[in-house]
Scaffold this active site. Structure first.
Site, mmCIF file in Angstrom:
data_model
loop_
_atom_site.group_PDB
_atom_site.id
_atom_site.type_symbol
_atom_site.label_atom_id
_atom_site.label_comp_id
_atom_site.label_asym_id
_atom_site.label_seq_id
_atom_site.Cartn_x
_atom_site.Cartn_y
_atom_site.Cartn_z
ATOM 1 N N GLU A 1 -34.385 -28.728 -29.422
ATOM 2 C CA GLU A 1 -32.969 -28.944 -29.088
ATOM 3 C C GLU A 1 -32.457 -27.844 -28.175
ATOM 4 O O GLU A 1 -31.643 -27.024 -28.584
ATOM 5 C CB GLU A 1 -32.096 -28.953 -30.333
ATOM 6 C CG GLU A 1 -32.831 -29.120 -31.611
ATOM 7 C CD GLU A 1 -31.996 -28.891 -32.832
ATOM 8 O OE1 GLU A 1 -31.862 -29.863 -33.551
ATOM 9 O OE2 GLU A 1 -31.523 -27.771 -33.068
ATOM 10 N N PRO A 2 -32.885 -27.823 -26.948
ATOM 11 C CA PRO A 2 -32.413 -26.788 -26.035
ATOM 12 C C PRO A 2 -31.016 -27.081 -25.496
ATOM 13 O O PRO A 2 -30.685 -28.231 -25.204
ATOM 14 C CB PRO A 2 -33.437 -26.837 -24.896
ATOM 15 C CG PRO A 2 -33.914 -28.252 -24.897
ATOM 16 C CD PRO A 2 -33.844 -28.740 -26.311
ATOM 17 N N ARG B 1 -17.768 -15.568 -22.333
ATOM 18 C CA ARG B 1 -19.032 -14.981 -22.802
ATOM 19 C C ARG B 1 -19.185 -13.486 -22.501
ATOM 20 O O ARG B 1 -19.647 -12.742 -23.362
ATOM 21 C CB ARG B 1 -20.227 -15.761 -22.236
ATOM 22 C CG ARG B 1 -20.209 -17.234 -22.625
ATOM 23 C CD ARG B 1 -21.431 -17.976 -22.132
ATOM 24 N NE ARG B 1 -22.608 -17.657 -22.910
ATOM 25 C CZ ARG B 1 -23.621 -16.927 -22.491
ATOM 26 N NH1 ARG B 1 -23.615 -16.418 -21.286
ATOM 27 N NH2 ARG B 1 -24.629 -16.682 -23.275
ATOM 28 N N TYR C 1 -19.614 -11.792 -26.104
ATOM 29 C CA TYR C 1 -20.878 -11.205 -26.509
ATOM 30 C C TYR C 1 -21.651 -10.500 -25.402
ATOM 31 O O TYR C 1 -22.868 -10.428 -25.433
ATOM 32 C CB TYR C 1 -21.782 -12.166 -27.298
ATOM 33 C CG TYR C 1 -21.793 -13.623 -26.926
ATOM 34 C CD1 TYR C 1 -21.293 -14.560 -27.833
ATOM 35 C CD2 TYR C 1 -22.330 -14.082 -25.730
ATOM 36 C CE1 TYR C 1 -21.321 -15.905 -27.542
ATOM 37 C CE2 TYR C 1 -22.366 -15.428 -25.440
ATOM 38 C CZ TYR C 1 -21.856 -16.330 -26.349
ATOM 39 O OH TYR C 1 -21.889 -17.660 -26.053
ATOM 40 N N CYS D 1 -3.484 -11.373 -19.915
ATOM 41 C CA CYS D 1 -2.885 -10.141 -20.411
ATOM 42 C C CYS D 1 -3.654 -9.612 -21.614
ATOM 43 O O CYS D 1 -3.167 -9.585 -22.744
ATOM 44 C CB CYS D 1 -1.413 -10.370 -20.715
ATOM 45 S SG CYS D 1 -0.542 -10.791 -19.206
ATOM 46 N N TYR E 1 -22.115 -22.877 -22.621
ATOM 47 C CA TYR E 1 -21.138 -22.144 -23.429
ATOM 48 C C TYR E 1 -20.064 -21.486 -22.564
ATOM 49 O O TYR E 1 -19.585 -20.405 -22.880
ATOM 50 C CB TYR E 1 -21.839 -21.098 -24.321
ATOM 51 C CG TYR E 1 -22.962 -21.713 -25.121
ATOM 52 C CD1 TYR E 1 -22.679 -22.559 -26.190
ATOM 53 C CD2 TYR E 1 -24.290 -21.511 -24.769
ATOM 54 C CE1 TYR E 1 -23.693 -23.170 -26.892
ATOM 55 C CE2 TYR E 1 -25.313 -22.116 -25.466
ATOM 56 C CZ TYR E 1 -25.009 -22.947 -26.524
ATOM 57 O OH TYR E 1 -26.013 -23.559 -27.216
HETATM 58 C C1 LIG Z 1 -26.575 -24.254 -30.458
HETATM 59 C C2 LIG Z 1 -27.723 -24.939 -31.019
HETATM 60 C C3 LIG Z 1 -28.852 -25.215 -30.228
HETATM 61 C C4 LIG Z 1 -28.972 -24.797 -28.783
HETATM 62 O O1 LIG Z 1 -29.219 -23.435 -28.611
HETATM 63 P P1 LIG Z 1 -29.497 -22.845 -27.142
HETATM 64 O O2 LIG Z 1 -29.639 -21.388 -27.358
HETATM 65 O O3 LIG Z 1 -28.331 -23.179 -26.280
HETATM 66 O O4 LIG Z 1 -30.728 -23.481 -26.623
HETATM 67 C C5 LIG Z 1 -29.875 -25.904 -30.825
HETATM 68 N N1 LIG Z 1 -29.824 -26.300 -32.126
HETATM 69 C C6 LIG Z 1 -28.760 -26.050 -32.901
HETATM 70 C C7 LIG Z 1 -28.751 -26.533 -34.295
HETATM 71 C C8 LIG Z 1 -27.685 -25.362 -32.388
HETATM 72 O O5 LIG Z 1 -26.638 -25.100 -33.179
#
Ligand SMILES: *Cc1c(COP(=O)(O)O)cnc(C)c1O
Length: 405
Positions: free
Chosen positions: A259-260, A298, A302, A328, A356
């Site tokens: 899940e990228p 961002r 962070y 501000c 993000y």
């Molecule tokens: C945010 C998230 C991702 C994606 O992470 P990346 O660092 O953007 O690749 C994948 N899986 C889950 C469950 C997430 O919460």
């Protein structure tokens, strides 16, 4: 997409503006699938929360990704963008039983990350297949020094709770069809990733009806030269081999899922802002842009580094600037950056603004969220209008209903 295309985008749609390059997204997707091309059943579920614009979701759908979602609203956006429910996985944390039930009702794959809800969901809906999110408690300590960490992480079901988990599954007769981990930014190199994978493979042997194993994400993209970047090709080779041998041992060919978010969209995005003021103080030259952490948080949230270029003066001599916003609050995008000489009115480009960035934007200081543009098939397409004053007023109740005079 050339510098002139970006300047044209600002000319047409104004600043500040997000521009996403579909060619880069496609390139990254192909890199990933190629790295794992020896796996017959590969699923890349794009993590929607990185960038949820409907047209980007639609592009992912056309490319052939599935979708990873973390809220019922993201599930609905995915369905609206054309994803079939079976191509969507719902991987939230800390959500209510009702929200999980609502997602299950829409037909998406449920992923549960705690034993309390697992027990409640399994008791009520034993027939709905469920994926479980495991926390392998692995993180990189130092360079390649692997250690057990994050015992206190709020994410996932601890690997040490597998016996309890198995009891719940047995008693509720629920069906666990997937096992998942997403260790996020803890995993910095391939050895750590493979180490965590071993823990997941071992746990997977305890479940007899698995259809898929999901290794989440945590893939790194470079933000500046010299940054750590996940070597996807090497990971693909090593993990695919190990996955094949696992499937043999398990006795069934499973689906390998990832899940990228960042990997697919970070480098595709460029944020464009106009310089309002160049201010010389005793110690610093500030370039103040028509934006701030309301549009790109961002760096302040962070400490992420986004390379900054002056698109309007690419040949100008290099000077040091601190690039700041107009909010501000302290909203520094970058300190002491070498940038081609800046004149008021110039357009600055912030790199790695695909993931993000827009999705974390807000209306702070009652500013409008920017417009978004997609570069697709060599053309610019507006994919989100800039907000207007009506958006600032939306949902506010007219005060005259309370105050009569
Ligand atoms: C945010 C998230 C991702 C994606 O992470 P990346 O660092 O953007 O690749 C994948 N899986 C889950 C469950 C997430 O919460």
């Amino acid at each position: 997409m050339l510098r002139q295309d970006l300047l044209n985008a600002v000319e047409t749609h104004g600043a500040p503006l997000y521009v996403y390059n579909a060619d880069v997204i496609e390139h990254q997707y192909k890199r990933l699938t190629k790295a794992f091309n020896s796996v017959n059943n590969l699923r890349i579920n794009y993590a929607a929360k990185a960038l949820t614009n409907l047209s980007v979701l639609r592009l992912m759908n056309e490319l052939g990704t599935g979708l990873d979602t973390v809220s019922i609203q993201e599930v609905k956006l995915g369905l609206k963008a054309g994803f079939k429910p079976e191509s969507i996985i719902f991987t939230p944390n800390g959500v209510s039983l009702e929200e999980l039930e609502a997602a299950a009702k829409l037909g998406v794959q449920i992923n549960i990350d705690n034993l309390s809800i697992l027990e409640q969901f399994g008791s009520k809906h034993p027939h709905v297949p469920v994926c479980i999110r495991i926390n392998p408690h692995v993180m990189a300590g130092g360079n390649t020094n692997i250690s057990v960490g994050h015992i206190d992480s709020k994410f996932g079901i601890s690997i040490h709770q597998i016996p309890h988990l198995l009891r719940i599954v047995e008693l509720t007769k629920m069906n666990i069809n997937g096992i998942h981990m997403h260790t996020g930014s803890d995993i910095l190199d391939i050895d750590v990733f493979l180490y965590a994978a071993e823990i997941l493979f071992k746990a997977a042997m305890e479940f007899k009806n698995l259809e898929f194993i999901d290794f989440g994400s945590g893939f790194k993209v470079p933000y500046k030269t010299g940054d750590i970047e996940t070597n996807i090709e090497e990971l693909g080779e090593k993990l695919s081999d190990r996955f094949h041998s696992f499937c043999k041992e398990y006795g069934k060919e499973l689906t390998l899922a990832f899940e990228p978010g960042k990997f697919l969209v970070s480098e595709a995005g460029i944020f464009l802002a106009r310089v309002n003021v160049v201010k010389q103080t005793t110690s610093t030259v500030f370039a103040s842009v028509d934006s701030g952490f309301n549009h790109l948080i961002r760096p302040m949230l962070y400490g992420s580094r986004h390379e900054i270029e002056n698109l309007s003066n690419p040949e100008g001599r290099m000077r040091f600037y601190s690039v700041v916003g107009y909010i501000c609050e302290t909203d520094t995008f970058g300190s002491n950056r070498r940038i081609n000489e800046i004149t008021e009115g110039d357009i600055l480009a912030f790199q790695n603004a695909g993931a993000y960035c827009f999705t974390m934007s807000s209306n702070y200081n009652s500013r409008y969220r920017p417009a978004e543009v997609l570069w697709y098939k060599k053309k610019l397409h507006l994919v989100r209008e800039r907000e207007t004053f009506d958006d600032i007023l939306r949902n506010q109740v007219d005060p005259s209903t309370i105050f009569s005079s």
